[in-house]
Design a protein around this motif. Sequence first.
Motif, PDB file in Angstrom:
ATOM      1  N   PRO A  24     -28.549 -32.250  41.959  1.00 32.12           N
ATOM      2  CA  PRO A  24     -27.960 -32.604  43.254  1.00 32.12           C
ATOM      3  C   PRO A  24     -27.613 -34.092  43.250  1.00 32.12           C
ATOM      4  O   PRO A  24     -28.395 -34.888  42.725  1.00 32.12           O
ATOM      5  CB  PRO A  24     -29.094 -32.323  44.254  1.00 32.12           C
ATOM      6  N   GLY A  25     -26.467 -34.429  43.772  1.00 28.52           N
ATOM      7  CA  GLY A  25     -26.109 -35.833  43.893  1.00 28.52           C
ATOM      8  C   GLY A  25     -25.386 -36.404  42.700  1.00 28.52           C
ATOM      9  O   GLY A  25     -25.346 -37.610  42.535  1.00 28.52           O
ATOM     10  N   GLY A  26     -24.802 -35.551  41.855  1.00 29.29           N
ATOM     11  CA  GLY A  26     -23.944 -36.144  40.835  1.00 29.29           C
ATOM     12  C   GLY A  26     -24.144 -35.700  39.397  1.00 29.29           C
ATOM     13  O   GLY A  26     -23.491 -36.236  38.526  1.00 29.29           O
ATOM     14  N   ASN A  27     -25.050 -34.770  39.124  1.00 31.18           N
ATOM     15  CA  ASN A  27     -25.212 -34.219  37.779  1.00 31.18           C
ATOM     16  C   ASN A  27     -25.775 -35.217  36.762  1.00 31.18           C
ATOM     17  O   ASN A  27     -25.882 -36.419  37.033  1.00 31.18           O
ATOM     18  CB  ASN A  27     -23.905 -33.639  37.256  1.00 31.18           C
ATOM     19  N   GLY A  28     -26.126 -34.686  35.589  1.00 32.07           N
ATOM     20  CA  GLY A  28     -26.775 -35.480  34.558  1.00 32.07           C
ATOM     21  C   GLY A  28     -26.040 -36.738  34.150  1.00 32.07           C
ATOM     22  O   GLY A  28     -26.637 -37.821  34.092  1.00 32.07           O
ATOM     23  N   PRO A  29     -24.733 -36.647  33.878  1.00 34.76           N
ATOM     24  CA  PRO A  29     -24.015 -37.855  33.448  1.00 34.76           C
ATOM     25  C   PRO A  29     -24.138 -39.002  34.448  1.00 34.76           C
ATOM     26  O   PRO A  29     -24.158 -40.165  34.047  1.00 34.76           O
ATOM     27  CB  PRO A  29     -22.567 -37.367  33.344  1.00 34.76           C
ATOM     28  N   ALA A  30     -24.280 -38.700  35.743  1.00 38.09           N
ATOM     29  CA  ALA A  30     -24.400 -39.747  36.763  1.00 38.09           C
ATOM     30  C   ALA A  30     -25.687 -40.540  36.577  1.00 38.09           C
ATOM     31  O   ALA A  30     -25.731 -41.740  36.852  1.00 38.09           O
ATOM     32  CB  ALA A  30     -24.351 -39.130  38.157  1.00 38.09           C
ATOM     33  N   VAL A  31     -26.747 -39.866  36.120  1.00 39.87           N
ATOM     34  CA  VAL A  31     -28.018 -40.571  35.895  1.00 39.87           C
ATOM     35  C   VAL A  31     -27.843 -41.569  34.761  1.00 39.87           C
ATOM     36  O   VAL A  31     -28.248 -42.734  34.872  1.00 39.87           O
ATOM     37  CB  VAL A  31     -29.142 -39.563  35.558  1.00 39.87           C
ATOM     38  N   ILE A  32     -27.218 -41.112  33.673  1.00 40.94           N
ATOM     39  CA  ILE A  32     -27.032 -42.000  32.521  1.00 40.94           C
ATOM     40  C   ILE A  32     -26.131 -43.175  32.913  1.00 40.94           C
ATOM     41  O   ILE A  32     -26.416 -44.325  32.602  1.00 40.94           O
ATOM     42  CB  ILE A  32     -26.414 -41.224  31.338  1.00 40.94           C
ATOM     43  N   ALA A  33     -25.083 -42.864  33.664  1.00 38.97           N
ATOM     44  CA  ALA A  33     -24.151 -43.910  34.078  1.00 38.97           C
ATOM     45  C   ALA A  33     -24.826 -44.913  35.011  1.00 38.97           C
ATOM     46  O   ALA A  33     -24.456 -46.086  35.046  1.00 38.97           O
ATOM     47  CB  ALA A  33     -22.934 -43.287  34.751  1.00 38.97           C
ATOM     48  N   GLY A  34     -25.835 -44.444  35.779  1.00 39.82           N
ATOM     49  CA  GLY A  34     -26.503 -45.315  36.739  1.00 39.82           C
ATOM     50  C   GLY A  34     -27.530 -46.236  36.096  1.00 39.82           C
ATOM     51  O   GLY A  34     -28.119 -47.069  36.764  1.00 39.82           O
ATOM     52  N   LEU A  35     -27.769 -46.076  34.792  1.00 36.43           N
ATOM     53  CA  LEU A  35     -28.789 -46.875  34.115  1.00 36.43           C
ATOM     54  C   LEU A  35     -28.219 -47.514  32.856  1.00 36.43           C
ATOM     55  O   LEU A  35     -28.678 -47.252  31.744  1.00 36.43           O
ATOM     56  CB  LEU A  35     -29.972 -45.979  33.722  1.00 36.43           C
ATOM     57  N   ALA A  37     -34.208 -46.173  27.482  1.00 38.45           N
ATOM     58  CA  ALA A  37     -34.633 -44.782  27.336  1.00 38.45           C
ATOM     59  C   ALA A  37     -33.542 -43.965  26.640  1.00 38.45           C
ATOM     60  O   ALA A  37     -32.354 -44.219  26.795  1.00 38.45           O
ATOM     61  CB  ALA A  37     -34.938 -44.186  28.707  1.00 38.45           C
ATOM     62  N   LYS A  38     -33.978 -42.966  25.868  1.00 41.64           N
ATOM     63  CA  LYS A  38     -33.040 -42.052  25.233  1.00 41.64           C
ATOM     64  C   LYS A  38     -32.986 -40.767  26.059  1.00 41.64           C
ATOM     65  O   LYS A  38     -33.999 -40.306  26.577  1.00 41.64           O
ATOM     66  CB  LYS A  38     -33.517 -41.712  23.817  1.00 41.64           C
ATOM     67  N   PHE A  39     -31.800 -40.225  26.174  1.00 41.79           N
ATOM     68  CA  PHE A  39     -31.648 -39.025  26.995  1.00 41.79           C
ATOM     69  C   PHE A  39     -31.470 -37.780  26.126  1.00 41.79           C
ATOM     70  O   PHE A  39     -30.681 -37.776  25.178  1.00 41.79           O
ATOM     71  CB  PHE A  39     -30.437 -39.163  27.915  1.00 41.79           C
ATOM     72  N   LEU A  40     -32.208 -36.744  26.490  1.00 43.57           N
ATOM     73  CA  LEU A  40     -32.031 -35.444  25.846  1.00 43.57           C
ATOM     74  C   LEU A  40     -31.655 -34.450  26.941  1.00 43.57           C
ATOM     75  O   LEU A  40     -32.417 -34.235  27.873  1.00 43.57           O
ATOM     76  CB  LEU A  40     -33.329 -35.009  25.148  1.00 43.57           C
ATOM     77  N   ALA A  41     -30.469 -33.889  26.829  1.00 44.25           N
ATOM     78  CA  ALA A  41     -30.028 -32.940  27.853  1.00 44.25           C
ATOM     79  C   ALA A  41     -30.706 -31.596  27.616  1.00 44.25           C
ATOM     80  O   ALA A  41     -30.780 -31.107  26.490  1.00 44.25           O
ATOM     81  CB  ALA A  41     -28.521 -32.780  27.807  1.00 44.25           C
ATOM     82  N   LEU A  42     -31.194 -31.042  28.714  1.00 42.28           N
ATOM     83  CA  LEU A  42     -31.932 -29.779  28.655  1.00 42.28           C
ATOM     84  C   LEU A  42     -31.334 -28.906  29.744  1.00 42.28           C
ATOM     85  O   LEU A  42     -31.419 -29.238  30.911  1.00 42.28           O
ATOM     86  CB  LEU A  42     -33.414 -30.055  28.937  1.00 42.28           C
ATOM     87  N   ARG A  72     -21.009 -37.095  26.079  1.00 43.36           N
ATOM     88  CA  ARG A  72     -20.104 -38.247  26.102  1.00 43.36           C
ATOM     89  C   ARG A  72     -20.630 -39.345  27.023  1.00 43.36           C
ATOM     90  O   ARG A  72     -20.292 -40.516  26.861  1.00 43.36           O
ATOM     91  CB  ARG A  72     -18.695 -37.807  26.501  1.00 43.36           C
ATOM     92  N   ALA A  73     -21.460 -38.947  28.025  1.00 43.34           N
ATOM     93  CA  ALA A  73     -22.067 -39.960  28.892  1.00 43.34           C
ATOM     94  C   ALA A  73     -23.126 -40.754  28.134  1.00 43.34           C
ATOM     95  O   ALA A  73     -23.513 -41.833  28.564  1.00 43.34           O
ATOM     96  CB  ALA A  73     -22.682 -39.301  30.122  1.00 43.34           C
ATOM     97  N   GLY A  74     -23.607 -40.219  27.017  1.00 40.20           N
ATOM     98  CA  GLY A  74     -24.549 -40.991  26.218  1.00 40.20           C
ATOM     99  C   GLY A  74     -25.823 -40.269  25.814  1.00 40.20           C
ATOM    100  O   GLY A  74     -26.688 -40.868  25.192  1.00 40.20           O
ATOM    101  N   ALA A  75     -25.954 -38.984  26.173  1.00 38.85           N
ATOM    102  CA  ALA A  75     -27.157 -38.258  25.770  1.00 38.85           C
ATOM    103  C   ALA A  75     -27.186 -38.138  24.249  1.00 38.85           C
ATOM    104  O   ALA A  75     -26.154 -38.030  23.602  1.00 38.85           O
ATOM    105  CB  ALA A  75     -27.186 -36.875  26.415  1.00 38.85           C
ATOM    106  N   ARG A  76     -28.404 -38.174  23.696  1.00 38.24           N
ATOM    107  CA  ARG A  76     -28.546 -38.143  22.235  1.00 38.24           C
ATOM    108  C   ARG A  76     -28.699 -36.724  21.717  1.00 38.24           C
ATOM    109  O   ARG A  76     -28.900 -36.526  20.516  1.00 38.24           O
ATOM    110  CB  ARG A  76     -29.768 -38.969  21.816  1.00 38.24           C
ATOM    111  N   GLY A  77     -28.667 -35.772  22.601  1.00 38.36           N
ATOM    112  CA  GLY A  77     -28.824 -34.405  22.126  1.00 38.36           C
ATOM    113  C   GLY A  77     -28.722 -33.416  23.269  1.00 38.36           C
ATOM    114  O   GLY A  77     -28.677 -33.811  24.445  1.00 38.36           O
ATOM    115  N   TYR A  78     -28.650 -32.160  22.898  1.00 37.50           N
ATOM    116  CA  TYR A  78     -28.509 -31.113  23.900  1.00 37.50           C
ATOM    117  C   TYR A  78     -29.253 -29.887  23.410  1.00 37.50           C
ATOM    118  O   TYR A  78     -28.956 -29.377  22.332  1.00 37.50           O
ATOM    119  CB  TYR A  78     -27.027 -30.793  24.089  1.00 37.50           C
TER     120      TYR A  78
END
Lengths: 389, 209
Positions: free
Chosen positions: B57-68, B73-78, B92-98
């Motif tokens: 809610p409020g902008g999806n995963g990429p918004a979190v990465i973009a906001g920081l 921290a490294k991001f792993l999309a789950l 493409r927003a910067g997560a290191r894996g999925y």
Amino acid sequence: MPRLDENDRWIGGVASALAAEVGVEATVMRAGFVVLGLTGYGIVLYLVLWLWLTIQKPTAQPERSPKAADPTLRHIGVLAVFGGLFTLFVQLPTGVSGVGVVMSLAVLGSGVVLIWSRGAVDWEASDEIRRFVGGALLVAVGLISAFLFQFGVSAVSAAILVALIGLVATIGVILGPWLWRAGTALSDERRLRIRADERAAVAAHLHDSVLQTLTLIQHNADDPTATLSLARRQERELREWLYSSGSTSSTPEFLRGAISGIVGEVEQMHGIPIEVVVVGDCAVDEAVLSLLKAAREAMVNAARHSGADRIDVYAEVKGGTLTLYVRDTGVGFDQAIVADDRRGVADSILGRMERAGGSATITSEAGEGTEVELQVPYSEEPESAGVDS
Amino acid sequence: MKQRVVLVDDHDMVRAGVRAQIGEHVDVVGEAADVTDAIAVIRETSPDVVLLDVHLPGGNGPAVIAGLPETEAKFLALSVSDAADDVIAVIRAGARGYVTKNISGEELLDAIKRVGDGDAVFSPRLAGFVLDAFALEIPNPVDPELDLLTAREQEVMRLLARGYAYKEIARRLTISIKTVESHASAVLRKLQLSNRNELSHWAARRRLI
């Protein structure tokens, strides 16, 4: 009917009564009367209106609905009326010039129509609209004919021009918003209908699939294998429906759809999750169908014998060849030992692939798992999917 | 030392489940259920790894990465989402894996460790997506290297799609695990930086099954 209000008046309350009737600020109306009063005629007009409003018998009046939107336009209308009256009154003592009067009346007329049209009017009622258009036309015709009789033709051409401009502008102001609103209402309605249809389709689908499965899961709550396979099958179906609805590749005539179908069956029968990745797509011809049957056999074998907790299936369509891998990380086996009594492997996989003009390779090591690689040439890629060229 | 992990998912059940799966082996220092909370929690706790749901809610995963932009921290999309445009957006927003949510606890721990070490994590699905996206051979006139996978990279991706772990790939190709990891990171970089329009066209048109 305007009514005088004892509690809201400076002199006779005429301005505030009219303001309430028209739906504008009383201040605007009062200022208008003050300006008109400067000409002298304005005072007469005020007194006449006061007298008229006073002798009106107060009648029981139904509560009027609040004035429709656009008070700005009503204010513009009121200002136009005062402006028209003012210029008219100013001309009266010095003698009347044709064009001047026409312009005053045109401004006055547009003001009246503007006020009238922006009052508590139901734009949806076509009656009202006809009346406005009729009213505007009458004003124009009245002005033109009056000046035809009073002044010569030379004044008349100017008068007609001014009146026509006023008329067109007035109709534009009146009808423009209505046409715009009618258009919006239509597309709103269409959008709502489409949304309702979609919602109904989604509801129907969810009912037939997800709700049924949830019921089945409740019945099978004490059987983890059945529960797992039900959940997996439903997950797969829902994904397919969500992500590939409408595309040809979700049908069994194409590789993606066909693999999904087979994987779903095997998962359901054996209660083991199978991860599927497909790159590209192709039509299911006879050779591809043979490969799919062999692949199914390989999946079933892995599910039955490997003891692995997951099977990976990867299919790749590239350069005229379809390659499919079925892999598990289970116990594995030594082909030399089991070759004789495992007719399944020999016939269903190796033999079938050879007959289809393809090939099969089985790699297995005890304790390391098994991988079956199947290959056939395919004939045709779908237009909408597959590796583009 | 245990890795410090933040869980970001809007479903309490999922967070509780993941925590139960991995809580013994990593230090779960925070949880968040939406974009704003996630950004605040990650700022506050500076974790090593963030497990990030794709849909929030409020902008999806990429918004979190973009906001920081400043975070280490490294991001792993789950996620449960298989839609290619979701996958590509978060990578493409910067997560290191999925990885998908039906991954086993053991595999998830391995993925967290790998991402924490700065490596890339490819689920079979993501590897398949990469192969599909880069299948078109349209060289990029500006930087052709970004638009094509090397033969070795393709090989690694293909084995990942077939369900092989890095260790198994290394053995099969008789290369070191480090080399496999560097191939994977190179592919991830291409996926993030390649500006071929094709990627977005592809994502819009195609879904992974």
